[in-house]
Every structure is written in structure tokens, then in C-alpha cells.
Design an enzyme around this catalytic site. Structure first.
Site, PDB file in Angstrom:
ATOM      1  N   HIS A 182       0.731  -1.147  -0.027  1.00  0.00           N
ATOM      2  CA  HIS A 182      -0.025   0.089  -0.018  1.00  0.00           C
ATOM      3  C   HIS A 182       0.986   1.156  -0.027  1.00  0.00           C
ATOM      4  O   HIS A 182       1.885   1.246   0.763  1.00  0.00           O
ATOM      5  CB  HIS A 182      -0.970   0.040   1.075  1.00  0.00           C
ATOM      6  CG  HIS A 182      -1.981   0.825   1.273  1.00  0.00           C
ATOM      7  ND1 HIS A 182      -1.858   2.153   1.383  1.00  0.00           N
ATOM      8  CD2 HIS A 182      -3.245   0.837   1.192  1.00  0.00           C
ATOM      9  CE1 HIS A 182      -2.749   2.833   1.366  1.00  0.00           C
ATOM     10  NE2 HIS A 182      -3.839   1.926   1.078  1.00  0.00           N
TER      11      HIS A 182
ATOM     12  N   ARG B 224      -5.577  10.053  -1.597  1.00  0.00           N
ATOM     13  CA  ARG B 224      -5.212  10.403  -2.903  1.00  0.00           C
ATOM     14  C   ARG B 224      -6.237  10.438  -3.637  1.00  0.00           C
ATOM     15  O   ARG B 224      -6.356  11.119  -4.802  1.00  0.00           O
ATOM     16  CB  ARG B 224      -4.257   9.272  -3.196  1.00  0.00           C
ATOM     17  CG  ARG B 224      -3.007   9.211  -2.537  1.00  0.00           C
ATOM     18  CD  ARG B 224      -1.797   8.226  -3.067  1.00  0.00           C
ATOM     19  NE  ARG B 224      -2.324   7.068  -2.465  1.00  0.00           N
ATOM     20  CZ  ARG B 224      -2.876   5.915  -3.255  1.00  0.00           C
ATOM     21  NH1 ARG B 224      -2.800   6.020  -4.626  1.00  0.00           N
ATOM     22  NH2 ARG B 224      -3.291   4.798  -2.644  1.00  0.00           N
TER      23      ARG B 224
END
Ligand SMILES: Cc1cc2nc3c(=O)[nH]c(=O)nc-3n(C[C@H](O)[C@H](O)[C@H](O)COP(=O)(O)OP(=O)(O)OC[C@H]3O[C@@H](n4cnc5c(N)ncnc54)[C@H](O)[C@@H]3O)c2cc1C
Length: 574
Positions: free
Chosen positions: A236, A258
Site C-alpha cells: 500500500h 489520494r
């Protein structure tokens, strides 16, 4: 040694274990069902840590076919298509069950429908959530229901070995250690569910809970079972760097940051993701992690050795409202997520590989079932965010449905092979008979070697180097002991056992990674950077017998759709 007899033994109390317990109890309340778990029921494992949410095709315009295609394409055509189909179709039923029967409250739209948010790699907004702390809602409700039904619990009991019958053709039970006393416990069972949740905690930076050390996968290897897709370890992009003195380092801050426009910066304060992918920070996990790793290899790091994420160019009220849990977690570690820079690093998150199994959760060992992150084949080369908790709850429930019927039709209490039982106890006790050594130094060395040589970017040279380094660590571990005066909560002893499992499973990752000479999803070979020959996709199978690994590959059966085709067109044509 304490002896316990139970019809069904469930190892682990994450989404897989608790769903299995509830469904098995519903299918036959007269069976004795026992959950054996390394931590405290309801307080351990990764399902509780789920932040983003649960993928399921509910909304108008979405469909299980679309969810299926996203899963297959995300998995780079390696998933077992029948397993993936089971995942996406039964998830619809499971989310209703979570809400209507178990009492979970998920976030809703103003019109009362369930809110579903966007997650990377999906063509539809289908991630059901409760704010950014979805797992706590799910596990709390599941645990309450398990407590209410009087299902037996062996908390703070760790499984250490599967023990077969004398003929070696069926499972007799599981050897466990009561962590509270150090006593060995043999649990004889007609059927056992493996739901210990994998967990790539052999890497320097990792997200899973500390109780997860690949115990189940190591036990499966030692029992002669096949693990598939072990080279596929998902990183991740945004793990926190909170300093060496806290276990919170490595744990994730969520992808949605994000998604709404959060930016990644290198140590010089420059955005860089556009140099690696036109989607920038919104590219998939594997691509963003690789871009970050390249920046780190080029030395463009901050003072803590990582990079930064920032939200300071976005509306502060929106960040506070949408990411309350993340803002608080960052503040706990001294970071200002709303208007400052937060130190981040790619972090090992999830293992797509695991025990080979069928859609009814059976394995090659009669009496042993598997579900959740211990299993392999559902996600192929990459897991979509939101498909992890769906996987554990879908297949956990199926295992719970199937095991009572299996017990009735095929079950028996087999006598354990005493020789195997004695050997397993001797293996666990081995470090108690030697002078104490530095277990922590070996763990640190494992972290570094897996991160450097078997991590985000690998090649033949690094993987060969890792072979001798892993063998050397294994020998060092065998050479040292731990304090043996008091076995109650002797955590150094358990660390030794954890490390033994992590080293064995690390070796299986390395074996699979060297066998796959192309790059797919989470597996990137610098010496074979291209994705090759999707039509002839093969998956890796690792076994460990008589102290040696063996690797084979098998062709993926495109039972529902072939590369280049889509179920969506068929859906429209129909
Ligand atoms: C920080 C974080 C965030 C995540 N966010 C998401 C998300 O938003 N969406 C999503 O889909 N997935 C997410 N995941 C992944 C998801 O949590 C897992 O895929 C899934 O919950 C695994 O469920 P499980 O039941 O297989 O294992 P777990 O829930 O991890 O449970 C494993 C259980 O096994 C027990 N155990 C371990 N070893 C032993 C042993 N030797 N003997 C007995 N018991 C043992 C543990 O104590 C624990 O009870 C996230 C993971 C993490 C770490």
C-alpha cells in the site's frame, strides 16, 4: 497437555472466523463449535482495522458482472474465476446480512440508500463504509453475536500445528499453546477452519496487526498443503512513518486521501508521480508504490527515510469531515494531516497468495477448510481495495454453511498420530532448551532482507541473494534460545515461533517470485518488466515436503471470460 474435543474448531476471529462460527451455529446449533484465537475475540486481526470499506454491487447501474470484471482485470487475469464469481455474487447477500441480521450501520445517502464511495481500480462507486473506520463496526457486531450464542472460546490460544491421523490421510486436530500459561493444548476436531489471516509482517514496513505472523500458512506448508500465488504481496503506498519506537509505523493512512486530490512529495518537496503514470497519485497501488520506491532508491527521501503526503492545498473543512479517523491518527503521531506534511512510505499490506481451495472452502486435506486472507486464488495478482473484507466474510460464511453438513456426512474424531504430536511439541520447545539469544536482531534482519531483496521491485540477483540470506537467518534462529523460566505470557518464546513461521513463508514467497518470469500486478521483476502472454496465464504452486520446497505452475482456467473478452458486452447483448 490439556485435551479438548469439539466438533468444529475455527482458528482466528476476524471476518472469516466469526462469520464461520455464526453460520455453522445457525446450520446446526447442536454441534460444539470452538473459536481458537491468538488474541482476544473482537480485538485482534485485520478485519477490525478495515478503514475504507466493503465492495459490493448494489447501486443502480452497477452489477455483479461489472464487479467481477474489475476483480479479474485488477488481478491481471490470474484469479480463479469461480472463486472470484463467488466473491462478487455472495457479497450482495452478505452485506444485507451484515445490516439486517447483525445490526451494522453503514453510511447512507440522503434518500436512505447505502452510500458507496469510489475506490481505486473500480469502474463504479461500490465501496460500502462507515466513515473511515468500517472494520470496527463489522467486528463489534459479529463479536456480540458470537458472544450471545454461547460459542466456545479459546482466547489467547495460538495454533501451532495441524496434526493428522496415523494414516496421514485426515486431520485429527490442532496443537495449540495457551499463551496465558504456556501449556500445550490438543484440540481434537472433526472439521477445522483455517482463518488466521496471513499477513505480510516479514517486511520492514507493514500494515497488519501484530498478532498476524503467517502462522496458518506455515502450518499448511508443514502439513504438505499447496500455497498458490505466493509471489503476490500487495504494498500500500501510504504507510505512516512514526519513528522506530512505535508499532504504528507502517500502518496505513487511507487511499481515499489520494482519491480526493492528496499529493505525494519527495524529500525535496517535489511532486513526482506524474513521472511514472499519467494518473499521478490516483494510479493503482502497485504503480504508486513502485514510483515511491524508485524515488527512495534515488535517495530523494525526507529525514525519516520516506516521502510525504499532503492535503494542505485542499479545503481543510472537507479533509476534517471526510477523514476524521485519519486526521486523529496522524495527530496522535504528531502530524498535521490537514495543513502540514505527513511522512509516508510504501508498506506491505496484503498477501494475495495462500492455501489453494475450492468454492466450498475445502482444501486437499480432508477435514480442513480455509477462508479469508489465508486462502489463495480469489484475487490473482492484485486485490482491489474493498475486496479483502468481502473475501473474508463471504468465504467465512460459506465455510460455516458447509462444515456442519460435511461433519454429518464425513466427519469423525480421528486419533492423532502420537509421533507427529510429539515432534510438533519438540519443535516448539526447542528454543526453551538453549541459551537465550537476540530474537529481535533476527527479526530486524528479516525485515531488511525482505524489503531489499523480495520487495516492491525484485530481480533474479536479489532473489538469489535472498535465498542464502534466508537460510542463514533460519540457522541463526535455530541456534538461539529464549528464557524458559516462566512460560506464562512468554512473549519472546512466541516471537521465536512467529519468526520461524515468517521465515518459512518468506522462503515460499521467494520461491514463487523467482519462478514467475514476468511482471504482473503486485509482482514486478526488473529483469522481466513486461506483462506477458495473458492468454496462457499460469499461476504458481509451492509445496514444502521433507524440508524442501517444490514449485509447479498450473494454467489459469478461464471458466467465465477470456483475456480480451468482457462479461459486460455479453450482458448488454443479452
Ligand atoms: C490497516 C488495514 C486496513 C484495511 N482496510 C481494508 C479495507 O478498507 N477494505 C478491505 O476490503 N480490506 C481492508 N484490509 C484488509 C482486510 O482487513 C483483510 O483482508 C481481512 O479483514 C482479513 O480477514 P481474515 O478474517 O482473513 O483475517 P483477520 O481479520 O486478520 O483475522 C485473523 C485472526 O486470526 C488470529 N490468528 C492469527 N494467528 C493465529 C494462530 N496461530 N492461532 C490462532 N489464531 C490466530 C488473529 O488473532 C485474528 O483473530 C485492511 C487491512 C489492514 C491491515
Amino acid at each position: 497437555m490439556r485435551q479438548i474435543k469439539t466438533d468444529i474448531l475455527i482458528l482466528g476471529s476476524g471476518g472469516a472466523g466469526l462469520f464461520a462460527a455464526l453460520h455453522a451455529h445457525q446450520a446446526n446449533p447442536d454441534l460444539s463449535i470452538t473459536v481458537g484465537v491468538k488474541g482476544l475475540l473482537g480485538k485482534c486481526g485485520c478485519t477490525r482495522m478495515v478503514q475504507g470499506g466493503y465492495n459490493v454491487a448494489l447501486a443502480e447501474g452497477d452489477s455483479v458482472e461489472r464487479h467481477f470484471m474489475d476483480t479479474i482485470e485488477g488481478g491481471k487475469w490470474l484469479p480463479d474465476q469461480d472463486l472470484a464469481w463467488t466473491l462478487v455474487s455472495v457479497a450482495v447477500e452478505r452485506i444485507r446480512e451484515l445490516e439486517n441480521e447483525l445490526g451494522c450501520f453503514f453510511d447512507r445517502n440522503p434518500d436512505g440508500t447505502i452510500h458507496q464511495k469510489a475506490f481505486a481500480g473500480q469502474t463504479f462507486d461500490r465501496t460500502v463504509h462507515k466513515g473511515d473506520l468500517t472494520g470496527i463496526e463489522i467486528i463489534n457486531r459479529l463479536a456480540e453475536q458470537v458472544w450471545a450464542r454461547g460459542i466456545n472460546r479459546l482466547e489467547e490460544h495460538r495454533a501451532v500445528e495441524f496434526v493428522k491421523n496415523k494414516a496421514g490421510d485426515a486431520l485429527a486436530g490442532v496443537l495449540m499453546i495457551d499463551v496465558r500459561t504456556g501449556e500445550f493444548v490438543f484440540v481434537q476436531a472433526q472439521a477445522v477452519l483455517l482463518g488466521t489471516g496471513g499477513g505480510p509482517t516479514m517486511y520492514k514496513y507493514h500494515t497488519p496487526s501484530g498478532d498476524k505472523t503467517c502462522d496458518g500458512m506455515a502450518m499448511a506448508l508443514r502439513a504438505g498443503l499447496t500455497l498458490r500465488d505466493m509471489e503476490m504481496v500487495q504494498f500500500h503506498p501510504t504507510g505512516l512513518i512514526a519513528g522506530p519506537d512505535t508499532r504504528i509505523t507502517g500502518t496505513i493512512i487511507e487511499e481515499g486521501l489520494r482519491g480526493v486530490g492528496g499529493q505525494l512529495l519527495n524529500g525535496a518537496g517535489e511532486r513526482f508521480m506524474q513521472n511514472y503514470d499519467p494518473r499521478g497519485e490516483r494510479a493503482t497501488r502497485d504503480i504508486v508504490s513502485r514510483g515511491m520506491y524508485e524515488e527512495m532508491r534515488a535517495g530523494k527521501v525526507g529525514p525519516r527515510g520516506g516521502l510525504y503526503i499532503t492535503m494542505r492545498h485542499l479545503d481543510p473543512a472537507m479533509v476534517r469531515r471526510m477523514f476524521k479517523g485519519m486526521v486523529e491518527r496522524c495527530a496522535d503521531c504528531g502530524f498535521d494531516l490537514v495543513s502540514g506534511l505527513v511522512d509516508v512510505v510504501p508498506t506491505a499490506h496484503y498477501m494475495m497468495g495462500g492455501v489453494a481451495f475450492k468454492t466450498d472452502c475445502t482444501t486437499d486435506l480432508p477435514g480442513l477448510f480455509v477462508a479469508g486472507e489465508d486462502s489463495g486464488g480469489v484475487h490473482g495478482a492484485n486485490r482491489l481495495g474493498g475486496n479483502g473484507v468481502a473475501n473474508s466474510t463471504v468465504f467465512g460464511g460459506i465455510a460455516g454453511d458447509v462444515m456442519p453438513g460435511w461433519v454429518k456426512a464425513n466427519g469423525a474424531f480421528h486419533e492423532p498420530d502420537q509421533h507427529a504430536l510429539d515432534a510438533a511439541i519438540a519443535r516448539c520447545r526447542a528454543p526453551l532448551a538453549k541459551p537465550a539469544g537476540d530474537v529481535n536482531a533476527i527479526r530486524e534482519a528479516l525485515y531488511e532482507l525482505m524489503w531489499d531483496d523480495v520487495g516492491i521491485i525484485r530481480d533474479a540477483a536479489s532473489l538469489r541473494r535472498a535465498e542464502s540470506r534466508l537460510d542463514e537467518l533460519d540457522a541463526r534462529l535455530d541456534g538461539i534460545g529464549v528464557e524458559s523460566g516462566d512460560l506464562a505470557f512468554n512473549l519472546t518464546w512466541h516471537d521465536w515461533l512467529n519468526l520461524k513461521n515468517l521465515v518459512l513463508v518468506s522462503k515460499s514467497i521467494r520461491f514463487a517470485a523467482i519462478a514467475r518470469e514476468d511482471s504482473r500486478g503486485a509482482h514486478f521483476r526488473a529483469d522481466f518488466p513486461a506483462v506477458r502472454d495473458l492468454e496462457n496465464s499460469h499461476y504458481t504452486c509451492v509445496t514444502w515436503r521433507d524440508g524442501r520446497f517444490a514449485i509447479t505452475t498450473k494454467p489459469v482456467v478461464f471458466s467465465r471470460v477470456k483475456p480480451g473478452e468482457t462479461l459486460l458486452k455479453k450482458e448488454i447483448a443479452a
